[in-house]
Design a protein around this motif. Structure first.
Motif, PDB file in Angstrom:
ATOM      1  N   SER A   3       0.835  -1.205   0.000  1.00  0.00           N
ATOM      2  CA  SER A   3       0.000   0.000   0.000  1.00  0.00           C
ATOM      3  C   SER A   3       0.866   1.249   0.000  1.00  0.00           C
ATOM      4  O   SER A   3       0.539   2.237  -0.678  1.00  0.00           O
ATOM      5  CB  SER A   3      -0.927   0.004   1.219  1.00  0.00           C
ATOM      6  N   LEU A   4       1.980   1.238   0.734  1.00  0.00           N
ATOM      7  CA  LEU A   4       2.861   2.402   0.779  1.00  0.00           C
ATOM      8  C   LEU A   4       3.447   2.688  -0.596  1.00  0.00           C
ATOM      9  O   LEU A   4       3.478   3.847  -1.041  1.00  0.00           O
ATOM     10  CB  LEU A   4       3.991   2.170   1.788  1.00  0.00           C
ATOM     11  N   ILE A   5       3.899   1.644  -1.266  1.00  0.00           N
ATOM     12  CA  ILE A   5       4.533   1.824  -2.578  1.00  0.00           C
ATOM     13  C   ILE A   5       3.498   2.269  -3.613  1.00  0.00           C
ATOM     14  O   ILE A   5       3.796   3.081  -4.499  1.00  0.00           O
ATOM     15  CB  ILE A   5       5.224   0.518  -3.012  1.00  0.00           C
ATOM     16  N   THR A   6       2.286   1.775  -3.488  1.00  0.00           N
ATOM     17  CA  THR A   6       1.212   2.223  -4.383  1.00  0.00           C
ATOM     18  C   THR A   6       0.915   3.703  -4.168  1.00  0.00           C
ATOM     19  O   THR A   6       0.787   4.474  -5.123  1.00  0.00           O
ATOM     20  CB  THR A   6      -0.060   1.396  -4.141  1.00  0.00           C
ATOM     21  N   LEU A   7       0.820   4.094  -2.904  1.00  0.00           N
ATOM     22  CA  LEU A   7       0.565   5.504  -2.591  1.00  0.00           C
ATOM     23  C   LEU A   7       1.708   6.405  -3.049  1.00  0.00           C
ATOM     24  O   LEU A   7       1.489   7.568  -3.395  1.00  0.00           O
ATOM     25  CB  LEU A   7       0.359   5.671  -1.086  1.00  0.00           C
ATOM     26  N   ALA A   8       2.930   5.862  -3.065  1.00  0.00           N
ATOM     27  CA  ALA A   8       4.093   6.662  -3.449  1.00  0.00           C
ATOM     28  C   ALA A   8       4.066   7.059  -4.919  1.00  0.00           C
ATOM     29  O   ALA A   8       4.708   8.034  -5.316  1.00  0.00           O
ATOM     30  CB  ALA A   8       5.375   5.895  -3.146  1.00  0.00           C
ATOM     31  N   GLY A   9       3.340   6.308  -5.740  1.00  0.00           N
ATOM     32  CA  GLY A   9       3.189   6.679  -7.142  1.00  0.00           C
ATOM     33  C   GLY A   9       4.186   6.065  -8.101  1.00  0.00           C
ATOM     34  O   GLY A   9       4.396   6.580  -9.204  1.00  0.00           O
ATOM     35  N   PHE A  10       4.813   4.944  -7.723  1.00  0.00           N
ATOM     36  CA  PHE A  10       5.748   4.291  -8.634  1.00  0.00           C
ATOM     37  C   PHE A  10       5.018   3.729  -9.846  1.00  0.00           C
ATOM     38  O   PHE A  10       3.924   3.165  -9.729  1.00  0.00           O
ATOM     39  CB  PHE A  10       6.486   3.160  -7.913  1.00  0.00           C
ATOM     40  N   ASN A  11       5.646   3.868 -11.025  1.00  0.00           N
ATOM     41  CA  ASN A  11       5.065   3.318 -12.260  1.00  0.00           C
ATOM     42  C   ASN A  11       5.251   1.806 -12.356  1.00  0.00           C
ATOM     43  O   ASN A  11       4.368   1.089 -12.834  1.00  0.00           O
ATOM     44  CB  ASN A  11       5.720   3.929 -13.502  1.00  0.00           C
ATOM     45  N   HIS A  12       6.431   1.360 -11.951  1.00  0.00           N
ATOM     46  CA  HIS A  12       6.793  -0.050 -12.131  1.00  0.00           C
ATOM     47  C   HIS A  12       7.288  -0.608 -10.798  1.00  0.00           C
ATOM     48  O   HIS A  12       8.159  -0.027 -10.160  1.00  0.00           O
ATOM     49  CB  HIS A  12       7.882  -0.198 -13.189  1.00  0.00           C
ATOM     50  N   VAL A  13       6.734  -1.743 -10.401  1.00  0.00           N
ATOM     51  CA  VAL A  13       7.110  -2.387  -9.145  1.00  0.00           C
ATOM     52  C   VAL A  13       7.580  -3.804  -9.436  1.00  0.00           C
ATOM     53  O   VAL A  13       6.885  -4.574 -10.113  1.00  0.00           O
ATOM     54  CB  VAL A  13       5.930  -2.420  -8.159  1.00  0.00           C
ATOM     55  N   THR A  14       8.751  -4.132  -8.951  1.00  0.00           N
ATOM     56  CA  THR A  14       9.326  -5.466  -9.112  1.00  0.00           C
ATOM     57  C   THR A  14       9.506  -6.081  -7.728  1.00  0.00           C
ATOM     58  O   THR A  14      10.078  -5.452  -6.834  1.00  0.00           O
ATOM     59  CB  THR A  14      10.695  -5.399  -9.814  1.00  0.00           C
ATOM     60  N   SER A  15       8.993  -7.319  -7.551  1.00  0.00           N
ATOM     61  CA  SER A  15       9.083  -7.960  -6.244  1.00  0.00           C
ATOM     62  C   SER A  15       9.423  -9.436  -6.414  1.00  0.00           C
ATOM     63  O   SER A  15       9.770  -9.890  -7.513  1.00  0.00           O
ATOM     64  CB  SER A  15       7.774  -7.801  -5.474  1.00  0.00           C
ATOM     65  N   ILE A  16       9.296 -10.186  -5.349  1.00  0.00           N
ATOM     66  CA  ILE A  16       9.692 -11.593  -5.338  1.00  0.00           C
ATOM     67  C   ILE A  16       9.000 -12.409  -6.433  1.00  0.00           C
ATOM     68  O   ILE A  16       9.580 -13.346  -6.979  1.00  0.00           O
ATOM     69  CB  ILE A  16       9.405 -12.205  -3.940  1.00  0.00           C
ATOM     70  N   ASP A  17       7.781 -12.041  -6.759  1.00  0.00           N
ATOM     71  CA  ASP A  17       7.015 -12.800  -7.748  1.00  0.00           C
ATOM     72  C   ASP A  17       7.556 -12.644  -9.165  1.00  0.00           C
ATOM     73  O   ASP A  17       7.159 -13.394 -10.063  1.00  0.00           O
ATOM     74  CB  ASP A  17       5.547 -12.368  -7.724  1.00  0.00           C
ATOM     75  N   ASP A  18       8.454 -11.690  -9.379  1.00  0.00           N
ATOM     76  CA  ASP A  18       8.997 -11.441 -10.715  1.00  0.00           C
ATOM     77  C   ASP A  18      10.339 -12.137 -10.942  1.00  0.00           C
ATOM     78  O   ASP A  18      11.020 -11.869 -11.935  1.00  0.00           O
ATOM     79  CB  ASP A  18       9.160  -9.936 -10.931  1.00  0.00           C
ATOM     80  N   PHE A  19      10.698 -13.036 -10.028  1.00  0.00           N
ATOM     81  CA  PHE A  19      11.958 -13.764 -10.149  1.00  0.00           C
ATOM     82  C   PHE A  19      11.705 -15.267 -10.106  1.00  0.00           C
ATOM     83  O   PHE A  19      10.760 -15.727  -9.456  1.00  0.00           O
ATOM     84  CB  PHE A  19      12.906 -13.394  -8.995  1.00  0.00           C
ATOM     85  N   PRO A  20      12.534 -16.045 -10.781  1.00  0.00           N
ATOM     86  CA  PRO A  20      12.405 -17.506 -10.701  1.00  0.00           C
ATOM     87  C   PRO A  20      12.596 -17.990  -9.269  1.00  0.00           C
ATOM     88  O   PRO A  20      13.346 -17.396  -8.487  1.00  0.00           O
ATOM     89  CB  PRO A  20      13.543 -18.015 -11.605  1.00  0.00           C
ATOM     90  N   ALA A  21      11.931 -19.062  -8.909  1.00  0.00           N
ATOM     91  CA  ALA A  21      11.990 -19.587  -7.552  1.00  0.00           C
ATOM     92  C   ALA A  21      13.406 -19.963  -7.149  1.00  0.00           C
ATOM     93  O   ALA A  21      13.777 -19.846  -5.976  1.00  0.00           O
ATOM     94  CB  ALA A  21      11.068 -20.798  -7.418  1.00  0.00           C
ATOM     95  N   GLU A  22      14.224 -20.397  -8.126  1.00  0.00           N
ATOM     96  CA  GLU A  22      15.594 -20.825  -7.779  1.00  0.00           C
ATOM     97  C   GLU A  22      16.500 -19.659  -7.386  1.00  0.00           C
ATOM     98  O   GLU A  22      17.608 -19.865  -6.891  1.00  0.00           O
ATOM     99  CB  GLU A  22      16.224 -21.594  -8.942  1.00  0.00           C
ATOM    100  N   TYR A  23      16.045 -18.426  -7.595  1.00  0.00           N
ATOM    101  CA  TYR A  23      16.829 -17.254  -7.188  1.00  0.00           C
ATOM    102  C   TYR A  23      16.622 -16.902  -5.711  1.00  0.00           C
ATOM    103  O   TYR A  23      17.313 -16.039  -5.182  1.00  0.00           O
ATOM    104  CB  TYR A  23      16.447 -16.038  -8.031  1.00  0.00           C
ATOM    105  N   ARG A  24      15.680 -17.570  -5.090  1.00  0.00           N
ATOM    106  CA  ARG A  24      15.344 -17.230  -3.720  1.00  0.00           C
ATOM    107  C   ARG A  24      16.214 -17.996  -2.715  1.00  0.00           C
ATOM    108  O   ARG A  24      16.692 -19.085  -2.988  1.00  0.00           O
ATOM    109  CB  ARG A  24      13.874 -17.554  -3.425  1.00  0.00           C
ATOM    110  N   GLY A  25      16.375 -17.379  -1.551  1.00  0.00           N
ATOM    111  CA  GLY A  25      17.029 -18.073  -0.458  1.00  0.00           C
ATOM    112  C   GLY A  25      16.068 -19.048   0.193  1.00  0.00           C
ATOM    113  O   GLY A  25      14.918 -19.200  -0.223  1.00  0.00           O
ATOM    114  N   LYS A  26      16.521 -19.704   1.230  1.00  0.00           N
ATOM    115  CA  LYS A  26      15.692 -20.703   1.896  1.00  0.00           C
ATOM    116  C   LYS A  26      14.516 -20.063   2.636  1.00  0.00           C
ATOM    117  O   LYS A  26      13.515 -20.720   2.882  1.00  0.00           O
ATOM    118  CB  LYS A  26      16.540 -21.496   2.888  1.00  0.00           C
ATOM    119  N   LYS A  27      14.652 -18.790   2.984  1.00  0.00           N
ATOM    120  CA  LYS A  27      13.647 -18.184   3.842  1.00  0.00           C
ATOM    121  C   LYS A  27      13.054 -16.896   3.305  1.00  0.00           C
ATOM    122  O   LYS A  27      11.890 -16.816   2.953  1.00  0.00           O
ATOM    123  CB  LYS A  27      14.267 -17.908   5.219  1.00  0.00           C
ATOM    124  N   TRP A  28      13.880 -15.841   3.211  1.00  0.00           N
ATOM    125  CA  TRP A  28      13.329 -14.484   3.147  1.00  0.00           C
ATOM    126  C   TRP A  28      12.916 -14.036   1.759  1.00  0.00           C
ATOM    127  O   TRP A  28      11.869 -13.443   1.573  1.00  0.00           O
ATOM    128  CB  TRP A  28      14.349 -13.516   3.746  1.00  0.00           C
TER     129      TRP A  28
END
Length: 618
Positions: free
Chosen positions: A373-398
């Motif tokens: 919600s904060l990032i949406t309110l901030a007015g960014f055009n493009h948002v990249t998060s965990i869902d935009d990366f392959p699962a194998e790029y992730r650590g075991k937890k965070w």
């Protein structure tokens, strides 16, 4: 009646011994925080601690009395089963809370409170912050400890049943006497005969922080923080409004004249929010030598040598940097969109002066503390998060390892339309410090910072190789400090000291150190002034480069607030506003600076809340 009174006292004593025992466990497990605390001060903590234990145990005994008052007219006798089953519930809950507090202190250097409980809304975040073995060990210890305490309770505390039945006058007398016992519990609960009831100030009996922390009853502290969760009218009112405003204006005085340190009017701007980077990991700030690439960048930019985080956690840090807003103790504005919508965001301001390409990237879950919600309110055009990366790029937890998010940032910068603004929040130096790198540092935290620094070095090599350096301003600043290997508590100023570095080809100066005291919330005014934008809306953000600015930082954590500049450091308890730390103060005005800021910020916070409600009602 004698048997009940005897049982009642045994129950009361049971809880006092319970809390004293777990106070000892707390001291042993967290003894690394003791530093130079003498044994005499640690032992002395049992005194004020006993007062807090008496108070909270009094509440538990009052609950027991209520059950008896209900049961007596029905069963015509004191209810043995009520006591037993009440404790079957209370013991596991209490054991879980005190063990959770002991473990939390290892990470935060502070006690269980309302803010910590807010993480229960996102249990996946809790488990992502710790190793699975720690979670398994915690539940195992919790189960075993609860069983042992219940066994002791059954076989030592409440061995004898109540058999006598009461009728008529005798029943009424026993009921009245039980009510009287309940009324007497008001004394230990309040902690004194005075008008003011007991508060957390009782625990601050010593100049040694660890001894004070040992004195705190964690469940009492949790209950008290939940009771005082909201900002009430007049809660932070220390002086008349005009006096507070006048002193605030003096603190925020700026001339409007400052050196231009950019060689272009509208460079691309990239803010890199470094997760948990603290002074403890930066050599120039007296920390360990684990960031060689960051150290090298200092020679290529402007380093702000006395920068402090406004608070202790990421949801405060990202708000502070993005909006120039300091926040208040124990209340994360990011979690309340009806309030955060009234903040002033850097990307919104940049859009007004021609920055149309606004990018945000974070390799973790955007649900964290309502970040989305904060990032949406901030007015960014493009948002990249965990869902935009392959699962194998992730650590075991965070979330996604920093090496992959830095690579994606390069792609974003290459594709951006000039002038652009990008905000990147790193992740790998967050607990549990899971990094895809051979171990370099023995300490997990320092090892993770070294990994992110390695990613940083590779990133800037590529930035220069791809021609992205010359027209770009990079701002590297941490989101908050940490407990770290130095085992820093909430009231220690070094806990909040963080690095801030401006670098890139858009700078007209390099290898420069700025010694003015600054806060991470000063990024907004300092940056926007350099870009020629209006900063009048940023009430709490200062241009650190202004010729007449008086540098300082406002600090806060769930139970306190403070102020630091080049001569003064003060930290107040927010419960009774007693001083926990004070150095350098020479005048009454000096000693009130933290209170001036707290009063003005709280008033502003309440006004934003009111505005939000009005809009909702419409």
């Amino acid at each position: 009646m004698k048997r009940f009174l005897y049982s009642f006292l045994r129950n009361y004593l049971f809880w006092l011994v319970f809390f004293a025992f777990f106070r000892t466990v707390f001291i042993i497990v967290n003894y690394s925080f003791a530093n130079d605390t003498p044994l005499s001060a640690i032992l002395a903590s049992y005194g004020p601690g006993f007062r807090m234990d008496l108070s909270f145990s009094g509440y538990l005994m009052l609950l027991l009395i209520v059950f008896q008052l209900i049961a007596l007219p029905v069963t015509k006798s004191f209810c043995h089963g009520c006591i037993r089953w009440l404790h079957y519930f209370l013991i596991p809950v209490s054991v879980g809370l005190v063990l959770g507090d002991i473990n939390l202190f290892r990470y935060w250097g502070g006690h269980l409170n309302r803010e910590a409980l807010s993480f229960l809304k996102t249990p996946d975040i809790i488990f992502n912050s710790i190793h699975w073995s720690e979670a398994l060990l915690f539940f195992a210890v919790w189960g075993i400890a609860s069983w042992l305490v219940i066994w002791i309770f059954q076989n030592v505390v409440i061995k004898y049943r109540f058999q006598e039945k009461f009728q008529g006058k005798k029943l009424a007398v026993n009921w009245a006497f039980t009510l009287l016992i309940g009324g007497l519990m008001i004394l230990p609960i309040r902690g004194s005969f005075s008008v003011a009831p007991i508060n957390t100030g009782v625990a601050y009996f010593s100049n040694y922080l660890f001894a004070n922390n040992a004195a705190v009853n964690p469940i009492w502290n949790l209950a008290y923080s939940m009771k005082r969760s909201a900002v009430k009218d007049g809660e932070y009112h220390f002086m008349d409004e005009q006096t507070a405003q006048d002193q605030f204006n003096v603190l925020m005085h700026q001339s409007g004249k400052f050196p231009k340190i950019l060689n272009t009017d509208k460079p691309d701007v990239v803010i890199i929010l470094l997760e948990s980077f603290s002074a403890q990991a930066i050599e120039i700030l007296g920390g360990e030598s684990v960031t060689p690439h960051f150290n090298k960048l200092i020679k290529e930019g402007v380093f702000f040598n006395h920068t402090y985080a406004t608070s202790f956690r990421s949801d405060y840090g990202i708000v502070g940097v993005l909006t120039g807003y300091p926040g208040i103790p124990g209340y994360s504005i990011m979690q309340y969109p009806e309030k955060s919508r009234h903040l002033n965001f850097i990307p919104q301001k940049l859009k007004e002066i021609g920055y149309d390409d606004l990018n945000f990237m974070y390799g973790g879950d955007m649900k964290f503390k309502n970040m989305k919600s904060l990032i949406t309110l901030a007015g960014f055009n493009h948002v990249t998060s965990i869902d935009d990366f392959p699962a194998e790029y992730r650590g075991k937890k965070w979330g996604v390892h920093d090496q992959y998010t830095f690579e994606r940032l390069l792609t974003i910068l290459e594709a951006s339309k000039r002038p652009s603004f990008s905000f990147f929040f790193t992740l790998s130096s967050h607990e549990p410090f899971d990094v895809p790198m051979e171990r370099v540092e023995e300490d997990d935290y320092l090892n993770s910072v070294h990994y992110t620094d390695r990613c940083l070095g590779h990133f800037f090599d590529e930035v220069k190789a791809r021609g992205l350096w010359d027209n770009t301003l990079f701002i590297l600043v941490a989101d908050h400090g940490v407990v770290g290997p130095e085992k820093l508590g909430y009231t220690q100023s070094r806990r909040y000291r963080i690095p801030m570095l401006w670098t890139g080809g858009a700078l007209s100066v390099k290898d420069t150190i700025v010694d003015t005291f600054a806060s991470q919330i000063d990024v907004a005014a300092t940056l926007l002034n350099q870009l020629g934008a209006d900063v009048s809306d940023y009430k709490f953000s200062k241009n650190v480069l202004d010729e007449e600015v008086k540098g300082f930082s406002f600090l806060h954590y769930p139970d306190g607030f403070g102020f630091i500049d080049d001569t003064i450091y003060e930290m107040y308890d927010k419960t009774n506003f007693s001083l926990m730390e004070m150095r350098g103060s020479k005048t009454q005005e000096d000693s009130l600076k933290a209170k001036v800021l707290m009063q003005i910020i709280a008033k502003d916070f309440k006004e934003r809340l009111s505005n939000g409600r009005k809009e909702i009602e419409k």
